[in-house]
Write a protein that holds these residues in place. Structure first.
Motif, mmCIF file in Angstrom:
data_model
loop_
_atom_site.group_PDB
_atom_site.id
_atom_site.type_symbol
_atom_site.label_atom_id
_atom_site.label_comp_id
_atom_site.label_asym_id
_atom_site.label_seq_id
_atom_site.Cartn_x
_atom_site.Cartn_y
_atom_site.Cartn_z
ATOM 1 N N LYS A 148 46.125 21.031 37.521
ATOM 2 C CA LYS A 148 46.531 22.402 37.195
ATOM 3 C C LYS A 148 47.399 22.436 35.937
ATOM 4 N N MET A 149 47.980 21.279 35.552
ATOM 5 C CA MET A 149 48.820 21.217 34.366
ATOM 6 C C MET A 149 48.116 20.569 33.178
ATOM 7 N N THR A 150 46.814 20.305 33.299
ATOM 8 C CA THR A 150 46.097 19.662 32.195
ATOM 9 C C THR A 150 46.235 20.485 30.919
ATOM 10 N N SER A 151 46.580 19.817 29.821
ATOM 11 C CA SER A 151 46.913 20.535 28.591
ATOM 12 C C SER A 151 45.723 21.263 27.986
ATOM 13 N N ARG A 152 44.512 20.810 28.271
ATOM 14 C CA ARG A 152 43.337 21.454 27.683
ATOM 15 C C ARG A 152 43.191 22.901 28.151
ATOM 16 N N PHE A 153 43.540 23.166 29.395
ATOM 17 C CA PHE A 153 43.382 24.510 29.939
ATOM 18 C C PHE A 153 44.707 25.210 30.209
ATOM 19 N N HIS A 154 45.799 24.464 30.171
ATOM 20 C CA HIS A 154 47.097 25.066 30.483
ATOM 21 C C HIS A 154 47.912 25.218 29.205
ATOM 22 N N ASN A 155 47.408 26.045 28.286
ATOM 23 C CA ASN A 155 48.127 26.381 27.055
ATOM 24 C C ASN A 155 47.790 27.819 26.696
ATOM 25 N N ASN A 156 48.279 28.277 25.562
ATOM 26 C CA ASN A 156 47.966 29.630 25.086
ATOM 27 C C ASN A 156 48.347 30.702 26.111
ATOM 28 N N SER A 157 49.494 30.485 26.766
ATOM 29 C CA SER A 157 50.007 31.460 27.752
ATOM 30 C C SER A 157 48.929 31.818 28.764
ATOM 31 N N ILE A 158 48.259 30.808 29.319
ATOM 32 C CA ILE A 158 47.100 31.069 30.171
ATOM 33 C C ILE A 158 47.473 31.867 31.412
ATOM 34 N N TYR A 159 48.658 31.626 31.983
ATOM 35 C CA TYR A 159 49.050 32.412 33.152
ATOM 36 C C TYR A 159 49.231 33.884 32.791
ATOM 37 N N VAL A 160 49.742 34.157 31.590
ATOM 38 C CA VAL A 160 49.901 35.544 31.148
ATOM 39 C C VAL A 160 48.533 36.195 30.974
ATOM 40 N N GLN A 161 47.574 35.437 30.439
ATOM 41 C CA GLN A 161 46.209 35.957 30.339
ATOM 42 C C GLN A 161 45.678 36.349 31.723
ATOM 43 N N LEU A 162 45.907 35.492 32.705
ATOM 44 C CA LEU A 162 45.422 35.764 34.059
ATOM 45 C C LEU A 162 46.180 36.931 34.696
ATOM 46 N N ASP A 163 47.472 37.056 34.369
ATOM 47 C CA ASP A 163 48.227 38.227 34.835
ATOM 48 C C ASP A 163 47.567 39.516 34.349
ATOM 49 N N LEU A 164 47.207 39.526 33.079
ATOM 50 C CA LEU A 164 46.578 40.720 32.494
ATOM 51 C C LEU A 164 45.204 40.965 33.101
ATOM 52 N N MET A 165 44.441 39.895 33.330
ATOM 53 C CA MET A 165 43.129 40.055 33.956
ATOM 54 C C MET A 165 43.272 40.671 35.340
ATOM 55 N N TYR A 166 44.259 40.196 36.115
ATOM 56 C CA TYR A 166 44.465 40.739 37.458
ATOM 57 C C TYR A 166 44.843 42.222 37.403
ATOM 58 N N GLU A 167 45.791 42.563 36.530
ATOM 59 C CA GLU A 167 46.241 43.957 36.465
ATOM 60 C C GLU A 167 45.140 44.870 35.923
ATOM 61 N N PHE A 168 44.325 44.372 34.989
ATOM 62 C CA PHE A 168 43.187 45.161 34.529
ATOM 63 C C PHE A 168 42.187 45.349 35.658
ATOM 64 N N CYS A 169 41.955 44.303 36.427
ATOM 65 C CA CYS A 169 41.057 44.395 37.576
ATOM 66 C C CYS A 169 41.552 45.455 38.564
ATOM 67 N N GLN A 170 42.842 45.445 38.852
ATOM 68 C CA GLN A 170 43.407 46.432 39.769
ATOM 69 C C GLN A 170 43.259 47.849 39.215
ATOM 70 N N TRP A 171 43.513 47.998 37.925
ATOM 71 C CA TRP A 171 43.357 49.310 37.284
ATOM 72 C C TRP A 171 41.907 49.766 37.368
ATOM 73 N N ALA A 172 40.968 48.864 37.070
ATOM 74 C CA ALA A 172 39.550 49.220 37.048
ATOM 75 C C ALA A 172 39.029 49.561 38.438
ATOM 76 N N LEU A 173 39.483 48.861 39.456
ATOM 77 C CA LEU A 173 39.078 49.175 40.822
ATOM 78 C C LEU A 173 39.542 50.574 41.207
ATOM 79 N N ALA A 174 40.787 50.887 40.887
ATOM 80 C CA ALA A 174 41.341 52.187 41.259
ATOM 81 C C ALA A 174 40.719 53.328 40.460
ATOM 82 N N ARG A 175 40.371 53.066 39.200
ATOM 83 C CA ARG A 175 39.882 54.127 38.317
ATOM 84 C C ARG A 175 38.359 54.329 38.428
ATOM 85 N N PHE A 176 37.600 53.231 38.458
ATOM 86 C CA PHE A 176 36.150 53.346 38.369
ATOM 87 C C PHE A 176 35.371 52.704 39.506
ATOM 88 N N ALA A 177 35.721 51.475 39.878
ATOM 89 C CA ALA A 177 34.863 50.691 40.768
ATOM 90 C C ALA A 177 35.030 51.025 42.249
#
Length: 273
Positions: A148-177
């Motif tokens: 989970k800490m491998t540098s190839r995938f654990h850089n570029n604020s990857i957790y922040v990217q996933l935070d945004l994906m989750y919140e966008f998913c929640q927004w999209a479910l409530a608004r459209f899906a």
């Protein structure tokens, strides 16, 4: 049960609820709304832009462009560093690359990073990575921590990217899906319960199982049939859905109607083929 055996999760998380409550079958029945602290507040411009989207496709395109701009995910925006034989491209970790890896193998390094994000944000420990995780000192736990800490995938604020994906998913479910829905009926095909701890048997068909902290479901029972002889049917809280198959117009998980779901204890109906 030894003291070094992992429990359900951490005592802290970023969603403002006790982890034991979040992981419980009761939570799934109540299905309250949850959010990762600070994500929407720190990205107001994204959600203001999304509010103008007339449909899910337009919203997905806006989100995709926002992520490119924020995290340099467009190949032309990636850093170049000199090396032998010419310039070399620095790898920028991407939420889309993690989804692609998950689609190939949920127990690969990309899967470990995704499970690590769930652990960090929602407090839930994984119960399986390549093999059941039964102890903190086990080979499976150590492998999970390393990957989970491998540098190839654990850089570029990857957790922040996933935070945004989750919140966008929640927004999209409530608004459209799934407007007005608190839970969706989803299916998971399994051949055995190696990856799922049996917590309680209600009757011959209904059981409470402890799912891995991140698991794949399908909205199509026919698709779930392809993945195992036993079909687990359950109502998944909308707030536990991290990603769904129509969220973006182009992504690696689109072909299977897949939903990525936060785990914990689920009351499921088991059907045997």
């Amino acid at each position: 049960m030894g003291e070094d055996r992992p429990g359900i999760g951490h005592s802290t998380n970023l969603v403002g609820l006790p982890t034991d409550l979040l992981a419980s079958a009761w939570f799934n029945q109540a299905a309250p709304e949850i959010h990762i602290a600070g994500v929407r507040e720190m990205n107001r411009s994204l959600f203001e832009m999304l509010a103008e989207a007339p449909d899910l496709e337009s919203a997905g395109e806006a989100f995709y462009k926002y992520m490119i701009a924020m995290f340099g995910l467009d190949p032309e925006q990636q850093d170049h560093r000199p090396g032998q034989g010419g310039a070399v491209r620095r790898f920028h970790a991407s939420y889309l690359r993690l989804l692609k890896g998950w689609g190939y193998d949920t127990n690969a390094k990309e899967g470990a990073v995704l499970k690590g994000w769930v652990e960090s944000r929602f407090g839930l420990f994984p119960t399986f990575h390549r093999e059941p995780i039964t102890k903190f000192a086990s080979k499976a736990w150590i492998t999970y921590i390393e990957e989970k800490m491998t540098s190839r995938f654990h850089n570029n604020s990857i957790y922040v990217q996933l935070d945004l994906m989750y919140e966008f998913c929640q927004w999209a479910l409530a608004r459209f899906a799934a407007p007005g829905e608190s839970a969706l009926l989803l299916y998971r095909g399994v051949n055995d319960f190696t990856e799922h701890q049996m917590i309680e048997r209600i009757d011959n068909r209904q059981v409470v199982v402890r799912m891995n902290n991140l698991v794949s479901f399908s909205s199509d029972r026919g698709v779930a049939d392809c993945f195992g002889d036993t079909i687990l049917e359950t109502r998944v809280p909308v707030s536990k859905i991290v990603f769904f198959n129509t969220l973006l117009t182009s992504h690696p998980l689109k072909g299977e109607g897949e939903y990525l779901v936060i785990g914990g204890d689920y009351l499921v109906k088991a059907s045997y083929l």
